[in-house]
Write a protein that holds these residues in place. Sequence first.
Motif, PDB file in Angstrom:
ATOM      1  N   ILE A 257       0.819  -1.202   0.000  1.00  0.00           N
ATOM      2  CA  ILE A 257       0.000   0.000   0.000  1.00  0.00           C
ATOM      3  C   ILE A 257       0.855   1.255   0.000  1.00  0.00           C
ATOM      4  CG2 ILE A 257      -1.699   1.309   1.313  1.00  0.00           C
ATOM      5  CD1 ILE A 257      -2.907  -1.231   2.258  1.00  0.00           C
ATOM      6  N   HIS A 258       1.907   1.277   0.806  1.00  0.00           N
ATOM      7  CA  HIS A 258       2.628   2.518   1.057  1.00  0.00           C
ATOM      8  C   HIS A 258       3.958   2.591   0.324  1.00  0.00           C
ATOM      9  CE1 HIS A 258       0.102   1.721   4.747  1.00  0.00           C
ATOM     10  NE2 HIS A 258      -0.506   2.676   4.070  1.00  0.00           N
ATOM     11  N   ALA A 259       4.142   1.747  -0.681  1.00  0.00           N
ATOM     12  CA  ALA A 259       5.353   1.834  -1.493  1.00  0.00           C
ATOM     13  C   ALA A 259       5.035   1.661  -2.969  1.00  0.00           C
ATOM     14  CB  ALA A 259       6.371   0.781  -1.046  1.00  0.00           C
ATOM     15  N   ALA A 260       4.186   0.680  -3.305  1.00  0.00           N
ATOM     16  CA  ALA A 260       4.022   0.297  -4.700  1.00  0.00           C
ATOM     17  C   ALA A 260       2.717   0.753  -5.330  1.00  0.00           C
ATOM     18  CB  ALA A 260       4.135  -1.229  -4.815  1.00  0.00           C
ATOM     19  N   THR A 261       1.661   0.942  -4.554  1.00  0.00           N
ATOM     20  CA  THR A 261       0.363   1.143  -5.207  1.00  0.00           C
ATOM     21  C   THR A 261      -0.394   2.359  -4.691  1.00  0.00           C
ATOM     22  OG1 THR A 261      -0.571  -0.488  -3.666  1.00  0.00           O
ATOM     23  CG2 THR A 261       0.092  -1.290  -5.812  1.00  0.00           C
ATOM     24  N   MET A 262      -1.037   2.256  -3.529  1.00  0.00           N
ATOM     25  CA  MET A 262      -1.982   3.292  -3.110  1.00  0.00           C
ATOM     26  C   MET A 262      -1.390   4.695  -3.119  1.00  0.00           C
ATOM     27  SD  MET A 262      -3.904   3.703   0.547  1.00  0.00           S
ATOM     28  CE  MET A 262      -4.138   5.346   1.195  1.00  0.00           C
ATOM     29  N   VAL A 263      -0.205   4.863  -2.584  1.00  0.00           N
ATOM     30  CA  VAL A 263       0.356   6.211  -2.471  1.00  0.00           C
ATOM     31  C   VAL A 263       0.744   6.795  -3.823  1.00  0.00           C
ATOM     32  CG1 VAL A 263       1.157   5.984  -0.088  1.00  0.00           C
ATOM     33  CG2 VAL A 263       2.620   5.220  -1.963  1.00  0.00           C
ATOM     34  N   THR A 264       0.790   5.975  -4.856  1.00  0.00           N
ATOM     35  CA  THR A 264       1.069   6.491  -6.193  1.00  0.00           C
ATOM     36  C   THR A 264      -0.208   6.877  -6.924  1.00  0.00           C
ATOM     37  OG1 THR A 264       1.030   4.278  -7.176  1.00  0.00           O
ATOM     38  CG2 THR A 264       3.147   5.073  -6.349  1.00  0.00           C
ATOM     39  N   GLY A 335       7.564  10.916 -14.468  1.00  0.00           N
ATOM     40  CA  GLY A 335       6.913  10.682 -13.182  1.00  0.00           C
ATOM     41  C   GLY A 335       6.386   9.268 -13.075  1.00  0.00           C
ATOM     42  N   LEU A 336       5.732   8.774 -14.134  1.00  0.00           N
ATOM     43  CA  LEU A 336       5.207   7.414 -14.103  1.00  0.00           C
ATOM     44  C   LEU A 336       6.330   6.387 -14.144  1.00  0.00           C
ATOM     45  CD1 LEU A 336       2.300   6.207 -14.026  1.00  0.00           C
ATOM     46  CD2 LEU A 336       2.657   5.620 -16.420  1.00  0.00           C
ATOM     47  N   PHE A 337       7.404   6.698 -14.838  1.00  0.00           N
ATOM     48  CA  PHE A 337       8.574   5.812 -14.862  1.00  0.00           C
ATOM     49  C   PHE A 337       9.117   5.625 -13.446  1.00  0.00           C
ATOM     50  CE2 PHE A 337      13.213   5.397 -16.486  1.00  0.00           C
ATOM     51  CZ  PHE A 337      13.138   4.010 -16.399  1.00  0.00           C
ATOM     52  N   HIS A 338       9.157   6.709 -12.677  1.00  0.00           N
ATOM     53  CA  HIS A 338       9.639   6.592 -11.299  1.00  0.00           C
ATOM     54  C   HIS A 338       8.628   5.853 -10.421  1.00  0.00           C
ATOM     55  CE1 HIS A 338      12.736   7.525  -8.442  1.00  0.00           C
ATOM     56  NE2 HIS A 338      11.902   8.119  -7.606  1.00  0.00           N
ATOM     57  N   VAL A 339       7.335   5.956 -10.744  1.00  0.00           N
ATOM     58  CA  VAL A 339       6.336   5.145 -10.046  1.00  0.00           C
ATOM     59  C   VAL A 339       6.684   3.666 -10.180  1.00  0.00           C
ATOM     60  CG1 VAL A 339       3.937   4.353 -10.129  1.00  0.00           C
ATOM     61  CG2 VAL A 339       4.430   6.798 -10.169  1.00  0.00           C
ATOM     62  N   VAL A 340       7.032   3.251 -11.391  1.00  0.00           N
ATOM     63  CA  VAL A 340       7.319   1.836 -11.665  1.00  0.00           C
ATOM     64  C   VAL A 340       8.612   1.400 -10.986  1.00  0.00           C
ATOM     65  CG1 VAL A 340       7.777   0.142 -13.464  1.00  0.00           C
ATOM     66  CG2 VAL A 340       6.055   1.912 -13.839  1.00  0.00           C
ATOM     67  N   THR A 341       9.687   2.152 -11.183  1.00  0.00           N
ATOM     68  CA  THR A 341      10.962   1.739 -10.588  1.00  0.00           C
ATOM     69  C   THR A 341      10.894   1.794  -9.066  1.00  0.00           C
ATOM     70  OG1 THR A 341      11.859   3.991 -10.747  1.00  0.00           O
ATOM     71  CG2 THR A 341      12.249   2.510 -12.606  1.00  0.00           C
ATOM     72  N   GLY A 402      20.399   5.880  -6.796  1.00  0.00           N
ATOM     73  CA  GLY A 402      20.626   6.352  -8.160  1.00  0.00           C
ATOM     74  C   GLY A 402      21.975   5.977  -8.727  1.00  0.00           C
ATOM     75  N   VAL A 403      22.472   4.790  -8.349  1.00  0.00           N
ATOM     76  CA  VAL A 403      23.755   4.316  -8.873  1.00  0.00           C
ATOM     77  C   VAL A 403      23.517   3.609 -10.208  1.00  0.00           C
ATOM     78  CG1 VAL A 403      25.698   2.756  -8.463  1.00  0.00           C
ATOM     79  CG2 VAL A 403      24.740   4.104  -6.576  1.00  0.00           C
ATOM     80  N   PRO A 404      24.182   4.020 -11.281  1.00  0.00           N
ATOM     81  CA  PRO A 404      23.984   3.349 -12.574  1.00  0.00           C
ATOM     82  C   PRO A 404      24.617   1.963 -12.549  1.00  0.00           C
ATOM     83  CG  PRO A 404      25.703   5.025 -12.724  1.00  0.00           C
ATOM     84  CD  PRO A 404      25.115   5.143 -11.357  1.00  0.00           C
ATOM     85  N   PRO A 405      24.065   1.026 -13.323  1.00  0.00           N
ATOM     86  CA  PRO A 405      22.950   1.155 -14.270  1.00  0.00           C
ATOM     87  C   PRO A 405      21.619   0.669 -13.684  1.00  0.00           C
ATOM     88  CG  PRO A 405      24.075  -0.894 -14.683  1.00  0.00           C
ATOM     89  CD  PRO A 405      24.727  -0.298 -13.460  1.00  0.00           C
ATOM     90  N   LEU A 406      21.429   0.789 -12.376  1.00  0.00           N
ATOM     91  CA  LEU A 406      20.212   0.294 -11.749  1.00  0.00           C
ATOM     92  C   LEU A 406      19.031   1.206 -12.072  1.00  0.00           C
ATOM     93  CD1 LEU A 406      21.755  -0.730  -8.309  1.00  0.00           C
ATOM     94  CD2 LEU A 406      21.491  -2.100 -10.377  1.00  0.00           C
ATOM     95  N   SER A 407      17.819   0.691 -11.838  1.00  0.00           N
ATOM     96  CA  SER A 407      16.612   1.349 -12.323  1.00  0.00           C
ATOM     97  C   SER A 407      16.423   2.748 -11.758  1.00  0.00           C
ATOM     98  CB  SER A 407      15.397   0.481 -11.991  1.00  0.00           C
ATOM     99  OG  SER A 407      15.276   0.301 -10.579  1.00  0.00           O
ATOM    100  N   GLY A 408      16.691   2.918 -10.463  1.00  0.00           N
ATOM    101  CA  GLY A 408      16.469   4.215  -9.843  1.00  0.00           C
ATOM    102  C   GLY A 408      17.303   5.321 -10.461  1.00  0.00           C
ATOM    103  N   PHE A 409      18.458   4.977 -11.001  1.00  0.00           N
ATOM    104  CA  PHE A 409      19.314   5.981 -11.631  1.00  0.00           C
ATOM    105  C   PHE A 409      18.619   6.601 -12.840  1.00  0.00           C
ATOM    106  CE2 PHE A 409      22.102   6.399 -15.391  1.00  0.00           C
ATOM    107  CZ  PHE A 409      22.702   7.607 -15.069  1.00  0.00           C
ATOM    108  N   PHE A 410      18.049   5.776 -13.701  1.00  0.00           N
ATOM    109  CA  PHE A 410      17.457   6.287 -14.937  1.00  0.00           C
ATOM    110  C   PHE A 410      16.209   7.128 -14.670  1.00  0.00           C
ATOM    111  CE2 PHE A 410      19.875   2.586 -16.439  1.00  0.00           C
ATOM    112  CZ  PHE A 410      20.614   3.193 -17.445  1.00  0.00           C
ATOM    113  N   SER A 411      15.332   6.658 -13.772  1.00  0.00           N
ATOM    114  CA  SER A 411      14.099   7.403 -13.528  1.00  0.00           C
ATOM    115  C   SER A 411      14.377   8.705 -12.781  1.00  0.00           C
ATOM    116  CB  SER A 411      13.097   6.540 -12.753  1.00  0.00           C
ATOM    117  OG  SER A 411      13.629   6.093 -11.519  1.00  0.00           O
TER     118      SER A 411
END
Length: 655
Positions: A257-264, A335-341, A402-411
């Motif tokens: 709820i509080h990381a992946a779905t509702m709060v987004t 913004g939506l890309f960061h929702v996913v990552t 945000g360390v490359p090449p992990l997902s959080g870096f790109f978003s």
Amino acid sequence: MPASLLWLVIALPLAGFVANGLLALRRPGATGAVTAIGTGAVAAAFAVALGLVAGLRAAGGEATVVPLWAWMHTGALRLDIALQLDPLTAVMLLVVTGVGTLIHVFSVGYMHDDPGYARYFAYLNLFVASMLVLVLGASLPVSFIGWEGVGLCSYLLIGFWHADEANADAGKKAFLANRVGDFGVLVAMFLLWWHVGTLDYAALAERAPTALVAGGGTVTAITLLLLLGCTGKSAQIPLHVWLPDAMAGPTPVSALIHAATMVTAGVFLVVRLAALFAMAPLTASVMAGIGVTTALLAALVALRQHDIKKVLAYSTISQLGFMFLAVGAGAYVAGLFHVVTHAFFKALLFLGAGGVIHAMHAAGHAAHDHADPQDMRHMGGLRTAMPWTAALMGLGTLAIAGVPPLSGFFSKDEILAAAFGRGSDVPVFRLYWAMGLLTAFLTAVYMARLFTMTFLGTSRVPEAGRVHLHDGPPSMTLPLVVLGVLAAAGGVLNLPAWAGGHHALDTWLAPVVERAMAMRPLDLPHGRTEWALVGGAVAAGVAGLLLGWRATRAAPIVPAAQAAPETGLWRLLHRRFYVDELYAAVVVRPIVAFSRTVLWQGLDRGAIDGGAVRGLARSFQSLGWAGSRLQTGQLGFYVVVFVAGAVWVLRTVLD
């Protein structure tokens, strides 16, 4: 798979809720059946979602509206229960059902000894169904059904262990904070109907540019009211106070709820109504300002929290702030890309924290130690006892930093680049970019602190309990592995050109946001400027990790009972800027005092009990006394009264 089966993806978890709800009432000990129904329903929904998205892709991403039944048809108002499948709902559909399935599987091991096992899975299934209604609704009112549904489920799941008063209070706090925002959404819907004449998403996108004046007072008021709702649901200041307390619920609940779905949901609604928000540049700037301020303040608070879940809670608030910065800048896809990552790496971190808490609870029980199993000051050195959990949480830490090449870096890089680019026509966004870069640095600092205090150094777990420290069972470890892979590779969803990609997510979501992007174009930096921004973001993340690790290792870590009270700035951050105390002084205590003195003592006891109720009783008592005086027992008296009454009636009729 044909889009006409879209209803099935909601019906499956809804059926799971009904079945597990009945089991919770009739056979609460039937854990095998509960597990099969609870996880099976969401896994089946994920399979259906895959088929639907494959069909949408084969159809070129063309949106399809599936009407189910008529809802409210009165006058000009025509509201139907209808679902919509398009590229935006496809993304959210896969995130909700995919990550939801993994969290259901993790819950099997985490909650297996809980007496409320069946009730837990019933609530979890209902939440997934409500979230799917929210993202699949073809109109604002249908989405609002799911919007309210996830609010209800949040209340039920946060207060799951309601015998503890603190947990019950946390559930009520979340429910009330969200109701404040929901009021804004309701009023916005009334205004949209009055001025545009429709609440269907597709029709709104077409009619709003002609029915409303861009930058005018009406569209600004509507979008600000919608922003109020998004602020409450996505825990932005000043309505963010509910989310840290929501950690009172089971840890898998925090992950879902509080990381992946509702709060987004707030970010989703902004992207869904992007054409409307693009017409209100003032609202967009306010949204971005709220987002980046929330991100920075939450990151500062996370620096001085000792509860592992509280650190992740404030991290969630901070990352949601990044998403609001993105959509406020007009970078809706970023913004939506960061929702996913964020769904990938934050669910990984929350579930990893759940594994740590699970092991610490067992160790504390064995050693008869009553220390808080969520306090990082009682951990340390867990990497040797829990190697899988340590490695995967380390991966999540690098991703969010945000360390490359992990997902959080790109978003995150896309968001910072968008804020910098928007600064060319709205200068305040350059300040927002600087604040975002500082927040990225602080994110790495507090995540390095969390990892170091939990997994590195010398163990602070009592000797007698260390034998019970180990990775969770396969049901808890496998979801971590899958989320770890997604957190590592999720960046391929929208690789930029400089990384050899083709902005796949931008292309996929173009039909949804192209009208908004045309009304409010965004000029992204290129060439040397782009590389400088990328280098700055990477340097901020790496420097933050090093500083967080060294500062944590350098300072002695003592158990909570022996720790000296926080002072100065650290106390301010530890007490979360005293926001809760401010709310208590400005809102809670005045309302309670008004309720007691005016409503209870003045109105209820004084006017109603003392005046209306007792006065009415005395009136009837007097009427009864007067009537009793007429009962003389004399027949002649009764005859005289009867004749007088008859004469009065006849005279009245004849007149």
